[in-house]
Design a protein around this motif. Sequence first.
Motif, short mmCIF file in Angstrom:
data_model
loop_
_atom_site.label_atom_id
_atom_site.label_comp_id
_atom_site.label_asym_id
_atom_site.label_seq_id
_atom_site.Cartn_x
_atom_site.Cartn_y
_atom_site.Cartn_z
N GLN A 35 0.83 -1.20 0.00
CA GLN A 35 0.00 0.00 0.00
C GLN A 35 0.87 1.27 0.00
N LYS A 36 1.98 1.21 0.75
CA LYS A 36 2.90 2.35 0.73
C LYS A 36 3.53 2.53 -0.66
N ALA A 37 3.84 1.41 -1.32
CA ALA A 37 4.40 1.48 -2.67
C ALA A 37 3.40 2.10 -3.65
N VAL A 38 2.12 1.67 -3.50
CA VAL A 38 1.09 2.24 -4.37
C VAL A 38 0.97 3.75 -4.14
N TYR A 39 1.01 4.19 -2.91
CA TYR A 39 0.92 5.61 -2.58
C TYR A 39 2.12 6.38 -3.18
N ALA A 40 3.32 5.79 -3.02
CA ALA A 40 4.51 6.44 -3.58
C ALA A 40 4.42 6.55 -5.09
N GLU A 54 3.48 9.95 -10.04
CA GLU A 54 2.65 10.32 -11.19
C GLU A 54 2.10 11.74 -11.04
N ARG A 55 1.66 12.08 -9.81
CA ARG A 55 1.13 13.44 -9.60
C ARG A 55 2.21 14.50 -9.79
N ASP A 110 2.77 10.41 -17.91
CA ASP A 110 1.59 9.80 -17.28
C ASP A 110 1.80 8.28 -17.31
N LEU A 111 1.91 7.68 -16.11
CA LEU A 111 2.21 6.25 -16.04
C LEU A 111 1.02 5.38 -16.36
N THR A 112 -0.13 5.99 -16.49
CA THR A 112 -1.32 5.20 -16.77
C THR A 112 -1.89 5.45 -18.15
N SER A 113 -1.41 6.50 -18.86
CA SER A 113 -1.93 6.81 -20.19
C SER A 113 -0.82 7.44 -21.02
#
Length: 430
Positions: free
Chosen positions: A186-191, A196-197, A207-210
């Motif tokens: 969960q910490k990795a996901v937050y980082a 990305e932000r 953008d890591l998702t698009s």
Amino acid sequence: MPITLLRVLIAAILLVVVGFTVAPYATSYVSTSAVVNAPLINIRAPFSGIIVQPTKPVSSIVETGETLIELKNSRSQRGTLQGVKTRLGSLNGEIVGMEKQMRELSDLRTDLITRRDALVAARTTWFIPRLDAAKANIDRAQASLLKAQGNMARMEDLAEDGTATATTLSAAEADLIAAQADLAQQKAVYAQLEVERDTLDGEMGIDLTSNGFEQIEYRLNEIDVRLADINAQLLERQAQRAGLKNQIAILSVEALRQESFAPKVSTSGIIWEASASEGGTVASGENVATVLDCTRRFLEVQLPERHFENIPTGTTARVQLKGSTEHFTAQVLTAYGSGARPNRDMQAASPRIQTEDGFRVIVGLGDANVDDVMASGSFCNVGRTADVRFELHHDSFMSRLSRLFAGLGGNTSTSSALTSDTAATPIETE
């Protein structure tokens, strides 16, 4: 007796004739030849052309500022100028096209930046709840970890008392490890979300998702390269345009100068040689007209070279044009020996006198009245010969004898004329 008287009378007449013949040479220096002269102004065609306005006829008077002749160029000089103007027009079209293309690319770049900023704003807004969710997942994972840690501690205490089995202890340990792993995830996901932000406002816009940001950044980079290339070409075209404008300015002046030739008369004079009639053709460098400058007339006099030092500059000369009954006085401007080469460029009357056994004296005659019909009809007397006499040296024997006779009242017609002429005020010379 009558025969004797007749002989005496004849002898007296002969003596008087000889006296009148010899008296001028005894009382003054007499020229061996003299001719009136004046410089010529030759007008040459600067180009091959056609006569639009011919000169006045020969012996006509021309005044200062008057148009002497007008020529029109037979070969158009504007072809080169028109070619340069055509090149300038084409170049202006290219520049306008490039400037329009740069404006369109700049507008497209602005639009892409606006779109990117909108996407960044939308992504930033979208990331706020995601980060909140990630924080909640971290809190849940931490709670699960605390629960697993407490369960593990209790199982260890029970194991020491012998009330818990090894299997139960092993399961509690596995739950603890899983809780720890879930918290780390969960910490990795937050980082990841923070990265990305933070990269949304960066130069790359990752953008890591698009791949939308990557496409926009790629197009922006492509536009920047294209703008730099067009700007370099535009600067080159603008420099060429400046050069062509300068060339057109020079060619315009040259074309105007070569289009027509209409010289103005710089000094009043008389047409010595007239041009061909209207419509006549002339070649480049051809003499189209000649003007006699009557404002700078001079008398070219030849004397025996033994008198060279007796006639300095400023000496008064008594001049009588042959065929004229009038006398006038003038002053000596300069003198040069027989070995000197005459200035042929000043020649008006031709041929110039030769000075093989004497020296040449230039006597200034001053300006002639070109408005006088007699003067203009005779070309200001240019070419006429004259009798010129110069006063003897003041201390010479004949000069003293002449003054003695004058004092005794024995004035002859020759000495009287000489005295009256030498006492006259000389005319203005140049």
